[in-house]
Design an enzyme around this catalytic site. Structure first.
Site, PDB file in Angstrom:
ATOM      1  N   ASN A  84       0.818  -1.209   0.000  1.00 44.13           N
ATOM      2  CA  ASN A  84       0.000   0.000   0.000  1.00 44.13           C
ATOM      3  C   ASN A  84       0.851   1.257   0.000  1.00 44.13           C
ATOM      4  O   ASN A  84       0.411   2.327  -0.408  1.00 44.13           O
ATOM      5  CB  ASN A  84      -0.874   0.048   1.253  1.00 44.13           C
ATOM      6  CG  ASN A  84      -2.058  -0.887   1.159  1.00 44.13           C
ATOM      7  OD1 ASN A  84      -2.624  -1.051   0.089  1.00 44.13           O
ATOM      8  ND2 ASN A  84      -2.424  -1.475   2.274  1.00 44.13           N
ATOM      9  N   THR A 129      -1.467 -10.054   4.524  1.00 45.74           N
ATOM     10  CA  THR A 129      -2.517  -9.144   4.052  1.00 45.74           C
ATOM     11  C   THR A 129      -1.926  -8.055   3.142  1.00 45.74           C
ATOM     12  O   THR A 129      -2.483  -6.970   3.023  1.00 45.74           O
ATOM     13  CB  THR A 129      -3.276  -8.493   5.238  1.00 45.74           C
ATOM     14  OG1 THR A 129      -2.332  -7.821   6.071  1.00 45.74           O
ATOM     15  CG2 THR A 129      -4.022  -9.532   6.048  1.00 45.74           C
TER      16      THR A 129
HETATM   17  C1  BDR Z   1      -5.935  -5.211  -0.423  1.00 46.69           C
HETATM   18  O1  BDR Z   1      -5.169  -4.179  -1.020  1.00 46.69           O
HETATM   19  C2  BDR Z   1      -4.834  -3.208  -0.080  1.00 46.69           C
HETATM   20  O2  BDR Z   1      -5.151  -1.933  -0.542  1.00 46.69           O
HETATM   21  C3  BDR Z   1      -5.573  -3.535   1.190  1.00 46.69           C
HETATM   22  O3  BDR Z   1      -4.769  -3.250   2.321  1.00 46.69           O
HETATM   23  C4  BDR Z   1      -5.875  -5.000   1.072  1.00 46.69           C
HETATM   24  O4  BDR Z   1      -4.840  -5.781   1.603  1.00 46.69           O
HETATM   25  C5  BDR Z   1      -7.341  -5.212  -0.993  1.00 46.69           C
HETATM   26  O5  BDR Z   1      -7.290  -5.467  -2.354  1.00 46.69           O
HETATM   27 CA    CA Z   2      -3.142  -4.858   2.975  1.00 45.11          CA
END
Ligand code: BDR
Ligand code: CA
Length: 324
Positions: free
Chosen positions: A48, A134
């Site tokens: 991100n 994540t």
């Molecule tokens: C994912 O992309 C990021 O922007 C979020 O944190 C999440 O892990 C969603 O597509």
């Molecule tokens: Ca993420």
């Protein structure tokens, strides 16, 4: 790690590999507030936002909420690609975690890199460990390339990423985390480790509302108020730039699935990741009809109960940080 945050004795050991990021931040808080989990560490990755930002953000959150969880710095770039920072910058802001002021952490990341931390922790553990990525899968793929012996110590990988039947969110074909480092995702998906893909088919059912944010804010203590401020920022940028319906809370659903599988409907199938085509880069291509003859490798979440997910999230935040 303080005993308060290490969960009860039988707590399931997990490592959070993430790129905070507003929804990553909520995933960290949900895990830390769940006594069934013992969060052994947070490893950061470029996704991100830059690696420097995602590490700073993890540290600031850990410090603010007094979580006592070690943070290890991971990959600054995807395996073979350049970082894809433009779209996430719009959603998460320049720092990756814009919105409320969060004080700097007096503590830095641990000396070990994310890969060293994960490999050592797996080797030393007498129990298998669940990995909850994540963000882009760069760190996890690097672990598997550098130390294939640790595969046996991984209980499962429950990752936020991918989209099977739902359209992508960074391109029509691909979800952001897989798009950002498709080669890493391919390595992870083919690792033979049990994988649950908590992708957009499920996370898009977890749509934030102003009422949910207000309920979190009404808990009144610093951590829930910070969480509500973060969610306000995230929800407003998504509403402004993407969907008037509001932001989906992707990453905490991966943690929630580790806590309660019944929140999602899953189907085991063969899934591969597109790495060749620029048009469909990072698409997670599932063998929906079971016709390829390939052995199923991924438990794909096809649906989620958004109401029960938010009940769980709110309940955990309240139990840990609500006024007593
Ligand atoms: C994912 O992309 C990021 O922007 C979020 O944190 C999440 O892990 C969603 O597509
Ligand atoms: Ca993420």
């Amino acid at each position: 790690m303080t005993s308060e945050h290490s969960g009860h004795n039988n707590a399931r050991p997990v490592i959070l590999d993430c790129d905070p990021g507003h929804d990553d931040a909520l995933a960290i808080l949900l895990a830390a507030a769940s006594p069934e989990l013992k969060v052994l560490g947070i490893t950061t990755v470029c996704g991100n936002t830059t690696l420097a930002n995602s590490t700073r953000n993890a540290l600031r959150l850990v410090n603010f909420a007094n979580l006592g969880i070690p943070v290890a710095r991971g990959a600054a770039k995807p395996l073979l690609r350049e970082p894809s920072l433009d779209v996430p910058r719009v959603i998460h802001g320049e720092s990756g975690l814009n919105g409320p002021e969060i004080p700097e952490s007096p503590r830095g990341a641990v000396e070990e890199s994310a890969v060293e931390f994960i490999v050592r922790t797996l080797r030393e553990s007498d129990r298998k460990i669940t990995l909850i990525p994540t963000g882009p899968l760069t760190n996890i793929a690097t672990v598997l390339l550098a130390a294939p012996d640790v595969k046996d110590k991984v209980e499962e990988i429950v990752l936020m990423g991918g989209a099977l039947l739902h359209a992508g969110n960074i391109t029509s074909a691909a979800e952001f985390n897989i798009y950002a480092d498709p080669e890493a995702a391919k390595i992870v998906f083919h690792s033979g480790i049990p994988i649950t893909m908590v992708g957009l088919d499920a996370t898009m059912k977890c749509v934030l509302t102003d009422d949910i944010i207000a309920e979190i804010r009404s808990m009144g203590t610093p951590v829930p108020v910070l969480a509500a401020d973060l969610l306000d920022f995230y929800n407003s940028t998504i509403k402004r730039h993407y969907s008037e319906a509001g932001g989906s809370l992707h990453d905490p659903l991966a943690v929630a699935v580790v806590l309660d599988r019944t929140l999602v409907e899953t189907r085991l199938m063969y899934v591969d990741v597109e790495t060749q085509s620029e048009l469909t880069r990072g698409e997670t291509v599932g063998d929906v009809w079971g016709i390829t003859g390939h052995h199923p490798n991924v438990e794909v979440c096809l649906d989620a109960d958004g109401d029960r997910f938010f009940e769980l999230l709110i309940g955990r935040l309240r139990a840990k940080w609500g006024r007593k």
